[in-house]
Design a protein around this motif. Sequence first.
Motif, short mmCIF file in Angstrom:
data_model
loop_
_atom_site.label_atom_id
_atom_site.label_comp_id
_atom_site.label_asym_id
_atom_site.label_seq_id
_atom_site.Cartn_x
_atom_site.Cartn_y
_atom_site.Cartn_z
N LYS A 97 -1.14 -6.19 -0.39
CA LYS A 97 0.08 -7.02 -0.35
C LYS A 97 -0.05 -8.26 -1.23
CE LYS A 97 1.04 -4.07 2.90
NZ LYS A 97 1.71 -2.80 2.55
N ILE A 98 -0.75 -8.12 -2.35
CA ILE A 98 -0.85 -9.24 -3.28
C ILE A 98 -0.33 -8.81 -4.66
CG2 ILE A 98 -2.77 -10.34 -2.06
CD1 ILE A 98 -4.64 -9.30 -4.24
N VAL A 99 0.21 -9.77 -5.38
CA VAL A 99 0.75 -9.51 -6.71
C VAL A 99 -0.36 -9.70 -7.75
CG1 VAL A 99 2.39 -10.28 -8.46
CG2 VAL A 99 3.07 -10.20 -6.04
N MET A 100 -0.71 -8.63 -8.42
CA MET A 100 -1.63 -8.75 -9.55
C MET A 100 -0.95 -8.16 -10.78
SD MET A 100 -4.42 -5.64 -9.51
CE MET A 100 -5.62 -6.43 -8.46
N THR B 200 -7.66 -11.61 -12.21
CA THR B 200 -7.50 -12.70 -13.17
C THR B 200 -6.14 -13.37 -13.15
OG1 THR B 200 -7.13 -10.95 -14.79
CG2 THR B 200 -9.29 -12.03 -14.80
N GLY B 201 -5.08 -12.67 -12.71
CA GLY B 201 -3.77 -13.30 -12.70
C GLY B 201 -2.71 -12.47 -12.03
N GLY B 202 -1.57 -13.12 -11.78
CA GLY B 202 -0.47 -12.45 -11.10
C GLY B 202 0.88 -12.74 -11.71
N ASN B 203 0.89 -12.95 -13.04
CA ASN B 203 2.15 -13.25 -13.72
C ASN B 203 2.76 -11.96 -14.28
OD1 ASN B 203 2.14 -16.15 -13.39
ND2 ASN B 203 0.40 -16.16 -14.79
N VAL B 204 3.75 -11.45 -13.59
CA VAL B 204 4.37 -10.18 -13.97
C VAL B 204 5.88 -10.35 -14.09
CG1 VAL B 204 2.59 -8.73 -12.93
CG2 VAL B 204 4.54 -9.46 -11.55
N ASP B 205 6.48 -9.52 -14.90
CA ASP B 205 7.93 -9.44 -14.99
C ASP B 205 8.40 -8.50 -13.89
OD1 ASP B 205 10.58 -9.06 -15.60
OD2 ASP B 205 10.26 -8.88 -17.77
N LEU B 206 8.97 -9.03 -12.83
CA LEU B 206 9.34 -8.23 -11.66
C LEU B 206 10.45 -7.23 -11.96
CD1 LEU B 206 9.17 -10.95 -8.87
CD2 LEU B 206 7.48 -9.18 -9.40
N ASP B 207 11.16 -7.43 -13.05
CA ASP B 207 12.20 -6.48 -13.42
C ASP B 207 11.69 -5.35 -14.31
OD1 ASP B 207 14.27 -7.84 -12.05
OD2 ASP B 207 14.43 -9.28 -13.70
N ARG B 208 10.40 -5.42 -14.68
CA ARG B 208 9.83 -4.40 -15.58
C ARG B 208 8.43 -4.02 -15.12
NH1 ARG B 208 10.28 -6.21 -21.67
NH2 ARG B 208 9.60 -4.05 -21.92
N LEU B 209 8.29 -3.68 -13.86
CA LEU B 209 7.00 -3.27 -13.34
C LEU B 209 6.63 -1.92 -13.97
CD1 LEU B 209 7.44 -4.27 -9.61
CD2 LEU B 209 6.14 -5.48 -11.37
N PRO B 210 5.33 -1.70 -14.24
CA PRO B 210 4.95 -0.54 -15.05
C PRO B 210 5.20 0.82 -14.42
CG PRO B 210 3.01 -1.69 -14.25
CD PRO B 210 4.18 -2.57 -13.95
#
Length: 323
Positions: free
Chosen positions: A278-281, A309-319
């Motif tokens: 439940k963490i954003v990576m 290392t980080g959790g900066n993601v574009d939430l509208d373009r998850l892979p």
Amino acid sequence: MKDVAGMEIPGFDDVLAAEARIRPYIHRTPVLTSSHLNALTGAELFFKCENFQKAGAFKVRGACNAVFGLDEAQAARGVATHSSGNHALSLAYAAGRRGIPCHVVMPHTAPEAKKEAVRGYGGVITECEPSTSSREAVFAGVATRTGAEFVHPYNDPRVIAGQATCSRELLEQVEGLDTVIAPIGGGGMVSGTCLTVSSIAPGVDVFAAEPKAADDAFRSLRAGHIIADDAPETVADGLKVPLKDLTWHFVSRHVTDILTAEEDQIIAAMKLVWKRMKIVMEPSSAVPLAVILANPGLFRGRRIGVVVTGGNVDLDRLPWMKG
């Protein structure tokens, strides 16, 4: 000592100085565990969660060390860099805390979430093509125009000393580690990890994890010299840059091995962590777990520090999204 392209090789005293300098501006990030992932891998995994760091990434450590180490005359001119995202927004964060200008060159393909963060911290963005040669050429113009202090994303002793504080915290938080694994692109985090581990825990293995689609560090280690790809394509956008002289110094001397993961393995590992922990990576942060899952025999039975290392993601373009 100045024997790597005219730059000082940072030592552990520099790590301790960095730790004191940046303490007011960063988080001491938590270490999380997952019994499900331990059972799945047959190892004990300890996730050092730099996704909870200020600015959402470990790079704020090195950026703060560089910015707050400037004298007043240097600081007055501001700072500048080129980055695919996390170093850019971290440098903008640090510059904003000191009240000085920050100029960054970013690929036009960088995630919008990272661009928005840079602007939110007060950074000024100049866009470039998504290649190492383009970002360096565009940056040269920005540096000439602004006269700002260049803070390289990773090939900078101040940055490496700052990144080394992450593994120092990890070794204090978890006893008995025998392995630390981190993603590798340009090698700033891995170099900092090598610096700390070789200084205070030399029996601990340091592994680096890299996308197969951008495996220049993997090939460099096997060739015995730097191999630089100009514009690799990978979902792990933070790992597209090549090693440089200073990071190669640490990687070539202290890394146990560099292992690679396929794109689908990286995406699956990222999704697994989102689902189970439940963490954003971000995708770059998922490469170490992807490598561990792909090499069960190598890592089974180990106590492993995994740097998220980080959790900066574009939430509208998850892979894993379609279309």
